[in-house]
Design a protein around this motif. Sequence first.
Motif, short mmCIF file in Angstrom:
data_model
loop_
_atom_site.label_atom_id
_atom_site.label_comp_id
_atom_site.label_asym_id
_atom_site.label_seq_id
_atom_site.Cartn_x
_atom_site.Cartn_y
_atom_site.Cartn_z
N GLN A 1 0.83 -1.21 0.00
CA GLN A 1 0.00 0.00 0.00
C GLN A 1 0.87 1.26 0.00
N ILE A 2 1.95 1.22 0.76
CA ILE A 2 2.85 2.38 0.80
C ILE A 2 3.55 2.55 -0.56
N ARG A 3 3.91 1.43 -1.19
CA ARG A 3 4.51 1.52 -2.53
C ARG A 3 3.55 2.19 -3.51
N GLU A 4 2.29 1.82 -3.39
CA GLU A 4 1.28 2.45 -4.26
C GLU A 4 1.20 3.95 -4.02
N ILE A 5 1.23 4.33 -2.75
CA ILE A 5 1.19 5.76 -2.42
C ILE A 5 2.39 6.45 -3.09
N GLY A 6 3.54 5.79 -3.01
CA GLY A 6 4.76 6.33 -3.60
C GLY A 6 4.66 6.47 -5.10
N GLN A 7 4.10 5.44 -5.74
CA GLN A 7 3.97 5.49 -7.20
C GLN A 7 3.03 6.60 -7.65
N TYR B 1 7.80 14.59 5.91
CA TYR B 1 6.52 15.15 6.36
C TYR B 1 5.43 14.95 5.32
N THR B 2 5.81 14.95 4.03
CA THR B 2 4.85 14.64 2.98
C THR B 2 4.34 13.20 3.14
N CYS B 3 5.27 12.28 3.38
CA CYS B 3 4.90 10.87 3.62
C CYS B 3 3.89 10.76 4.76
N ILE B 4 4.19 11.45 5.85
CA ILE B 4 3.32 11.35 7.03
C ILE B 4 1.91 11.84 6.69
N ASP B 5 1.84 12.97 5.96
CA ASP B 5 0.53 13.50 5.54
C ASP B 5 -0.24 12.48 4.71
N LEU B 6 0.49 11.83 3.80
CA LEU B 6 -0.18 10.86 2.92
C LEU B 6 -0.62 9.62 3.70
N LEU B 7 0.19 9.19 4.66
CA LEU B 7 -0.20 8.04 5.48
C LEU B 7 -1.48 8.35 6.26
#
Lengths: 222, 202
Positions: free
Chosen positions: B21-27, B88-94
Amino acid sequence: MKILLAEDEAQLNRVVTVAMQKSGYEVDSVFNGQEAVDAVKKHPYDVIIMDIMMPVKNGLEAVKEIRATGDKTYIMMLTAKSEIDDKVTGLDVGADDYLTKPFSLKELLARLRSKERRSEDYNSKQELNYDNLKLDLNSQELSSNNSISLSKQETSLMRYFLLNPGKQLSTRELFNHVWKEEDETEDVVWVYISYLRSKLQSIGAHVKILGEKGGSFSLTRA
Amino acid sequence: MSIYGKYAAYLPQILDETMAQIREIGQAYQEKNGQKLYEHLEGRVKGEESMTQKCKKKGLPLTPESALLENRDAIGLRIVCNFIDDIYTCIDLLKKQSNFKIVKEKDYITDAKANGYRSYHLIMVVETPFEDVHGNKPGQYFVEIQLRTIAMDTWASLEHEMKYKHDIKNPERISKELKRVADELASCDVSMQTIRQLIKEG
């Protein structure tokens, strides 16, 4: 402090040496300019007191030679004449101060104390504080909640702000203070202001640098 | 019998799904912005032995409840980013994921540990199709995530080496040097962040 005295009049040399030793200084005394140059090559000194009129090599020549080796030791000239030209020449070849003969021992010792104060209290005061912010000039470290390292120029810029808190410092003034001797252009100031702002924020400092690109900046409490 | 009990089999699957799921967020982020959200992603299920030791140390009974509820790092992920603001962008997306719920955050980046350690730690609860310790199905599992920059990650590896080598002759000196270099790395991270901002502003 370790002092080198170069004075060819034996009587005067003796009196000054003893007076300085009594004040707690370590003194090497020599009697001409060549001996002074040789002594400086061999030993470290904090102050050099140099008579101008001396045999073998005069004081001006000796100072020139000492400076030519890259030595930055504080030099005080002793001049027999109160002629302006003598003082100007002495300062221009690299001396830092002068005393006109005849001088009072009291005054010489006071000047040495003043010199000592400047080098110890002021220069070696290696820490500047403002609110919760601390700048360690030795380790180039800025800290409040956390600490972070600064580059040489960042340290110099931050130091200038900390010595002048609340004052409006123009881009030109900041540039002249930090980068004057370097091959740089004034737009470097904004880049370094940006670095410092990010670094202040990253360590949780209660201190801010206000100002706009190209304008004046001031350090204030956030 | 595993300390994780019958839940042991679910943990690698939950880890895989969460990472996917995190990989998808990254893509999705990369397609939209043309920049990587993170540099790499790694994960692990805490070994039985290690979890057992940890429970013993804390004086907890060796049960799945201790392993999965009292301890919340049975499933652990690490997201390593290029730049501080990516963290911080990652955290927002999570936080925007409907099946992730962040229950605890600790920002050791703006509040670094005394030894120089910097990272962002968070614990989240993920919704899974598997039964959990409370008997709920779909169940909820804790996942611990550490987010850091490449520089922070490199530093942590070095610090880890020191921590697990017990015969260091001059630990105070090494600790002092580690602290100093942590501050230098932080300085580089912040400077790169600043340059990135200057580029953006044009």
